[in-house]
Design a protein around this motif. Sequence first.
Motif, mmCIF file in Angstrom:
data_model
loop_
_atom_site.group_PDB
_atom_site.id
_atom_site.type_symbol
_atom_site.label_atom_id
_atom_site.label_comp_id
_atom_site.label_asym_id
_atom_site.label_seq_id
_atom_site.Cartn_x
_atom_site.Cartn_y
_atom_site.Cartn_z
ATOM 1 N N ALA A 173 -0.784 7.044 -7.483
ATOM 2 C CA ALA A 173 -0.198 5.917 -8.212
ATOM 3 C C ALA A 173 0.477 6.414 -9.489
ATOM 4 O O ALA A 173 1.572 5.959 -9.838
ATOM 5 C CB ALA A 173 -1.273 4.886 -8.536
ATOM 6 N N ILE A 174 -0.140 7.361 -10.164
ATOM 7 C CA ILE A 174 0.444 7.908 -11.403
ATOM 8 C C ILE A 174 1.760 8.622 -11.107
ATOM 9 O O ILE A 174 2.729 8.482 -11.847
ATOM 10 C CB ILE A 174 -0.549 8.839 -12.117
ATOM 11 N N ASP A 175 1.816 9.358 -9.986
ATOM 12 C CA ASP A 175 3.057 10.036 -9.604
ATOM 13 C C ASP A 175 4.176 9.020 -9.371
ATOM 14 O O ASP A 175 5.317 9.223 -9.794
ATOM 15 C CB ASP A 175 2.863 10.857 -8.329
ATOM 16 N N VAL A 176 3.840 7.920 -8.697
ATOM 17 C CA VAL A 176 4.848 6.895 -8.390
ATOM 18 C C VAL A 176 5.304 6.205 -9.672
ATOM 19 O O VAL A 176 6.506 6.031 -9.889
ATOM 20 C CB VAL A 176 4.295 5.864 -7.374
ATOM 21 N N ILE A 177 4.367 5.819 -10.501
ATOM 22 C CA ILE A 177 4.732 5.153 -11.753
ATOM 23 C C ILE A 177 5.593 6.078 -12.614
ATOM 24 O O ILE A 177 6.628 5.666 -13.136
ATOM 25 C CB ILE A 177 3.478 4.676 -12.506
ATOM 26 N N ALA B 111 6.963 -4.728 -14.408
ATOM 27 C CA ALA B 111 5.981 -4.835 -13.325
ATOM 28 C C ALA B 111 5.111 -3.581 -13.259
ATOM 29 O O ALA B 111 3.888 -3.665 -13.082
ATOM 30 C CB ALA B 111 6.683 -5.066 -11.990
ATOM 31 N N LEU B 112 5.728 -2.421 -13.424
ATOM 32 C CA LEU B 112 4.969 -1.169 -13.397
ATOM 33 C C LEU B 112 4.003 -1.074 -14.569
ATOM 34 O O LEU B 112 2.903 -0.536 -14.431
ATOM 35 C CB LEU B 112 5.920 0.033 -13.405
ATOM 36 N N LYS B 113 4.400 -1.582 -15.717
ATOM 37 C CA LYS B 113 3.544 -1.536 -16.904
ATOM 38 C C LYS B 113 2.256 -2.320 -16.650
ATOM 39 O O LYS B 113 1.173 -1.874 -17.036
ATOM 40 C CB LYS B 113 4.301 -2.099 -18.117
ATOM 41 N N GLN B 114 2.368 -3.455 -15.973
ATOM 42 C CA GLN B 114 1.185 -4.251 -15.659
ATOM 43 C C GLN B 114 0.257 -3.487 -14.713
ATOM 44 O O GLN B 114 -0.966 -3.478 -14.901
ATOM 45 C CB GLN B 114 1.587 -5.593 -15.048
ATOM 46 N N ILE B 115 0.823 -2.854 -13.708
ATOM 47 C CA ILE B 115 0.027 -2.067 -12.766
ATOM 48 C C ILE B 115 -0.604 -0.892 -13.502
ATOM 49 O O ILE B 115 -1.791 -0.598 -13.326
ATOM 50 C CB ILE B 115 0.890 -1.589 -11.581
ATOM 51 N N GLN B 116 0.167 -0.234 -14.328
ATOM 52 C CA GLN B 116 -0.319 0.916 -15.100
ATOM 53 C C GLN B 116 -1.504 0.512 -15.967
ATOM 54 O O GLN B 116 -2.520 1.210 -16.016
ATOM 55 C CB GLN B 116 0.816 1.462 -15.959
ATOM 56 N N GLN B 117 -1.396 -0.606 -16.656
ATOM 57 C CA GLN B 117 -2.482 -1.060 -17.516
ATOM 58 C C GLN B 117 -3.710 -1.441 -16.700
ATOM 59 O O GLN B 117 -4.839 -1.174 -17.112
ATOM 60 C CB GLN B 117 -2.020 -2.233 -18.376
ATOM 61 N N LEU C 224 0.259 -1.480 -6.471
ATOM 62 C CA LEU C 224 1.396 -0.561 -6.443
ATOM 63 C C LEU C 224 1.982 -0.470 -5.033
ATOM 64 O O LEU C 224 3.202 -0.373 -4.868
ATOM 65 C CB LEU C 224 1.004 0.823 -6.953
ATOM 66 N N ALA C 225 1.136 -0.530 -4.013
ATOM 67 C CA ALA C 225 1.628 -0.520 -2.630
ATOM 68 C C ALA C 225 2.487 -1.761 -2.372
ATOM 69 O O ALA C 225 3.545 -1.674 -1.739
ATOM 70 C CB ALA C 225 0.467 -0.445 -1.648
ATOM 71 N N ALA C 226 2.064 -2.913 -2.882
ATOM 72 C CA ALA C 226 2.856 -4.140 -2.732
ATOM 73 C C ALA C 226 4.197 -3.996 -3.463
ATOM 74 O O ALA C 226 5.246 -4.405 -2.947
ATOM 75 C CB ALA C 226 2.074 -5.335 -3.261
ATOM 76 N N PHE C 227 4.140 -3.422 -4.654
ATOM 77 C CA PHE C 227 5.361 -3.161 -5.416
ATOM 78 C C PHE C 227 6.302 -2.259 -4.610
ATOM 79 O O PHE C 227 7.499 -2.519 -4.503
ATOM 80 C CB PHE C 227 4.993 -2.502 -6.753
ATOM 81 N N ALA C 228 5.764 -1.193 -4.025
ATOM 82 C CA ALA C 228 6.575 -0.250 -3.249
ATOM 83 C C ALA C 228 7.198 -0.938 -2.033
ATOM 84 O O ALA C 228 8.386 -0.736 -1.747
ATOM 85 C CB ALA C 228 5.717 0.940 -2.802
ATOM 86 N N ARG C 229 6.406 -1.745 -1.335
ATOM 87 C CA ARG C 229 6.951 -2.460 -0.156
ATOM 88 C C ARG C 229 8.048 -3.432 -0.560
ATOM 89 O O ARG C 229 9.001 -3.642 0.177
ATOM 90 C CB ARG C 229 5.826 -3.186 0.583
ATOM 91 N N GLU C 230 7.939 -4.010 -1.737
ATOM 92 C CA GLU C 230 8.958 -4.933 -2.241
ATOM 93 C C GLU C 230 10.232 -4.189 -2.644
ATOM 94 O O GLU C 230 11.348 -4.672 -2.415
ATOM 95 C CB GLU C 230 8.386 -5.693 -3.439
ATOM 96 N N GLN C 231 10.085 -3.028 -3.251
ATOM 97 C CA GLN C 231 11.221 -2.273 -3.771
ATOM 98 C C GLN C 231 12.021 -1.541 -2.697
ATOM 99 O O GLN C 231 13.245 -1.401 -2.826
ATOM 100 C CB GLN C 231 10.750 -1.257 -4.818
ATOM 101 N N LEU C 232 11.347 -1.048 -1.663
ATOM 102 C CA LEU C 232 12.026 -0.212 -0.666
ATOM 103 C C LEU C 232 13.263 -0.854 -0.051
ATOM 104 O O LEU C 232 14.326 -0.222 -0.038
ATOM 105 C CB LEU C 232 11.052 0.222 0.432
ATOM 106 N N PRO C 233 13.194 -2.083 0.468
ATOM 107 C CA PRO C 233 14.407 -2.656 1.077
ATOM 108 C C PRO C 233 15.553 -2.801 0.079
ATOM 109 O O PRO C 233 16.713 -2.550 0.413
ATOM 110 C CB PRO C 233 13.955 -4.028 1.581
ATOM 111 N N MET C 234 15.223 -3.168 -1.147
ATOM 112 C CA MET C 234 16.257 -3.326 -2.168
ATOM 113 C C MET C 234 16.903 -1.979 -2.495
ATOM 114 O O MET C 234 18.132 -1.870 -2.587
ATOM 115 C CB MET C 234 15.666 -3.950 -3.430
#
Length: 170
Positions: free
Chosen positions: A33-37, A79-85, A145-155
């Motif tokens: 997760a840290i690598d992705v963020i 969105a990433l900041k919320q996940i990070q925190q 973060l997985a949900a975030f990734a699934r949301e971002q990929l198509p875009m």
Amino acid sequence: MRILVAIILACISTAALADSTGERKPADRPPSAIDVISGFYNFSRFQQGLLESTDLNGNAEVKNLAALRAEEAAKRDKALKQIQQAIGAEPRVDKTPSVSASLVEPEMSDGPTYVRSFYASQIPEYESAINLLERYLKAPDNEALAAFAREQLPMLRAQVKDAERTMADK
């Protein structure tokens, strides 16, 4: 000559992002997760840098797209900041070369050359970000973060295809 230098600098900046997003890690270790963020904060910095590097008096298409991508990056960072925190992680944000180094100088080139370099500089950055998310989703360690990734990929996939198509048309 300037185009060749721009291409070489784009490759260097891509290599720097590849290092920061974990592309050179062993294939058996998926990104954390840290690598992705961290990788996405760097991707956002790239997109915000595009806005800063656009010609103030130049092509409206380029300025508008850069502003849109910078706005998307800011929303993504929020969105990433919320996940990070939530996970208590401290991402590593690397110093990356200036985006403007990978673009042809607007005043030193004809309009179409600058527009092509603008789009060309984005493609490897998008591909790196997409690769990072795809690898993360193979073994995610955080559901948010997985949900975030699934949301971002198509875009992101649609945006890189648009950049490739537009670059080919210019």
